[in-house]
Design a protein around this motif. Structure first.
Motif, PDB file in Angstrom:
ATOM      1  N   ASP A 149       0.370  -0.454  -9.342  1.00  0.00           N
ATOM      2  CA  ASP A 149       0.294   0.899  -8.774  1.00  0.00           C
ATOM      3  C   ASP A 149       0.598   1.952  -9.847  1.00  0.00           C
ATOM      4  OD1 ASP A 149       2.940  -0.003  -8.862  1.00  0.00           O
ATOM      5  OD2 ASP A 149       3.185   0.016  -6.677  1.00  0.00           O
ATOM      6  N   SER A 198      -2.052   4.702 -11.393  1.00  0.00           N
ATOM      7  CA  SER A 198      -1.759   6.146 -11.307  1.00  0.00           C
ATOM      8  C   SER A 198      -1.845   6.794 -12.689  1.00  0.00           C
ATOM      9  CB  SER A 198      -0.374   6.391 -10.672  1.00  0.00           C
ATOM     10  OG  SER A 198       0.673   5.997 -11.544  1.00  0.00           O
ATOM     11  N   GLU A 230       0.835  -1.198   0.000  1.00  0.00           N
ATOM     12  CA  GLU A 230       0.000   0.000   0.000  1.00  0.00           C
ATOM     13  C   GLU A 230       0.877   1.258   0.000  1.00  0.00           C
ATOM     14  OE1 GLU A 230      -3.439  -0.938   2.107  1.00  0.00           O
ATOM     15  OE2 GLU A 230      -4.092   1.133   2.355  1.00  0.00           O
ATOM     16  N   GLU A 231       2.044   1.180   0.625  1.00  0.00           N
ATOM     17  CA  GLU A 231       2.960   2.339   0.670  1.00  0.00           C
ATOM     18  C   GLU A 231       3.364   2.734  -0.748  1.00  0.00           C
ATOM     19  OE1 GLU A 231       3.343  -0.361   2.682  1.00  0.00           O
ATOM     20  OE2 GLU A 231       2.601   0.706   4.453  1.00  0.00           O
ATOM     21  N   GLU A 239       0.465   4.380  -2.542  1.00  0.00           N
ATOM     22  CA  GLU A 239       0.248   5.770  -2.104  1.00  0.00           C
ATOM     23  C   GLU A 239       1.306   6.700  -2.684  1.00  0.00           C
ATOM     24  OE1 GLU A 239      -0.017   5.903   2.159  1.00  0.00           O
ATOM     25  OE2 GLU A 239      -2.045   5.073   2.153  1.00  0.00           O
ATOM     26  N   ARG A 240       2.556   6.228  -2.704  1.00  0.00           N
ATOM     27  CA  ARG A 240       3.659   7.055  -3.236  1.00  0.00           C
ATOM     28  C   ARG A 240       3.409   7.388  -4.712  1.00  0.00           C
ATOM     29  NH1 ARG A 240       8.424   5.177  -5.784  1.00  0.00           N
ATOM     30  NH2 ARG A 240       9.916   6.873  -6.026  1.00  0.00           N
ATOM     31  N   ARG A 292       0.495   9.803  -5.208  1.00  0.00           N
ATOM     32  CA  ARG A 292       0.848  11.177  -4.822  1.00  0.00           C
ATOM     33  C   ARG A 292       1.701  11.866  -5.891  1.00  0.00           C
ATOM     34  NH1 ARG A 292       1.000  13.521   0.119  1.00  0.00           N
ATOM     35  NH2 ARG A 292       3.148  14.199  -0.134  1.00  0.00           N
TER      36      ARG A 292
END
Ligand SMILES: NC(=O)c1ccc[n+]([C@@H]2O[C@H](COP(=O)([O-])OP(=O)(O)OC[C@H]3O[C@@H](n4cnc5c(N)ncnc54)[C@H](O)[C@@H]3O)[C@@H](O)[C@H]2O)c1
Length: 263
Positions: free
Chosen positions: A166, A170, A110-111, A114-115, A118
């Motif tokens: 991820d 994004s 999940e880190e 999120e990175r 962002r």
């Protein structure tokens, strides 16, 4: 205030962003070169070398150090560009990252998600909001005759790579951001396009070079070579000239034919 039109290119210390900055400078833009870090001792690589290279060639460039994923840094950067140049005619949302480590969809953290959201999505989304507000004002005041905004997304926006979900998510979000801003800014006549590069030879793809060398040799692409940062910069230059304004809201693949369905 700058007599020349001004382009703010995020993440332009190297790779695709660098090629875009250099091309726009050669085409007559004053370029706001954004980078997370600026090493003034490094004359061969990085944002400082981009600025000095542009200046040596007779162009105009200024450095703006900021992590575009941090709201306060983002705001300060736009204030600083406005202070230095008095206008932004073209915003190129280029800065982006891949996952620190490619991990299978069933394992990835999940880190990392999120990175990437962002940096690759939230940063450009709110930077565009901020710059667009100013562009509308500058346009009304007759300072910027024709503002334009470009997003550098990726074929990963619509191509599944389960070892970097991820990144794909994004970039899929970024493609929608391009459509949303094109829609919202239509009443002001501000064109917004999204470029989707394919496999481009930069530091981002260095770790997977052998894999892509093999795939390209085996005919993955119609154009049997790696993409170059200049291939992307050329499309941005066409947009910057106004040649693609009627394509607002569209995504343009710069992929050497990767997206062509073949039998
Ligand atoms: N190389 C490819 O094959 C490829 C393909 C499709 C899309 N892209 C996209 O093109 C863009 C440029 O990638 P590249 O290949 O030149 O990679 P790169 O890693 O060489 O360059 C990316 C640049 O963005 C900067 N950056 C990263 N995070 C930032 C932040 N938070 N704030 C400001 N700057 C930041 C980096 O410092 C670097 O200068 C990225 O958005 C990437 O996702 C690349």
């Amino acid at each position: 205030m700058s007599d020349k039109p001004v382009a703010l290119v995020t993440g332009s210390g190297r790779g695709i962003g660098r090629a875009i900055a250099e091309r726009l400078a050669a085409d007559g833009f004053a370029v706001a070169v954004n980078a997370v870090t600026v090493d003034t001792a490094n004359l061969d690589d990085g944002a400082f070398s981009v600025k000095t290279g542009i200046e040596r060639a007779g162009g105009t460039a200024e450095l703006f150090q900021a992590d575009i994923s941090e709201p306060a840094r983002r705001r300060a950067m736009v204030d600083a560009v406005a202070e230095r140049f008095g206008r932004i005619d073209l915003l190129v949302n280029n800065a982006g990252v891949g996952p620190a480590e490619r991990k299978d969809l069933l394992e990835a953290s999940e880190e990392s998600f999120e990175r990437l959201i962002r940096i690759n999505l939230q940063g450009p989304y709110f930077l565009t909001q901020q710059v667009a507000r100013r562009m509308i004002r500058w346009q009304a005041e007759g300072i910027v005759p024709q503002p334009r905004i470009a997003f550098i997304s990726s074929i990963s926006a619509y191509t599944s790579s389960p070892n970097r979900g991820d990144y794909c998510v994004s970039k899929a979000g970024l493609n929608m951001a391009g459509r949303l801003f094109a829609d919202r800014l239509g009443e002001f006549g501000i064109p917004v396009i999204t470029l989707c590069p394919g496999i481009i030879e930069t530091r981002m793809t260095r770790g997977v070079k052998e894999k892509y060398d093999r795939l390209i040799a085996d005919g993955l692409l119609v154009t049997r070579r790696w993409g170059r940062p200049e291939d992307v910069a050329g499309v941005v230059a066409s947009f910057a000239r106004g040649d693609l304004d009627y394509c607002t809201g569209e995504t343009i693949e710069v992929g050497g034919g990767l997206g062509l369905r073949r039998l």
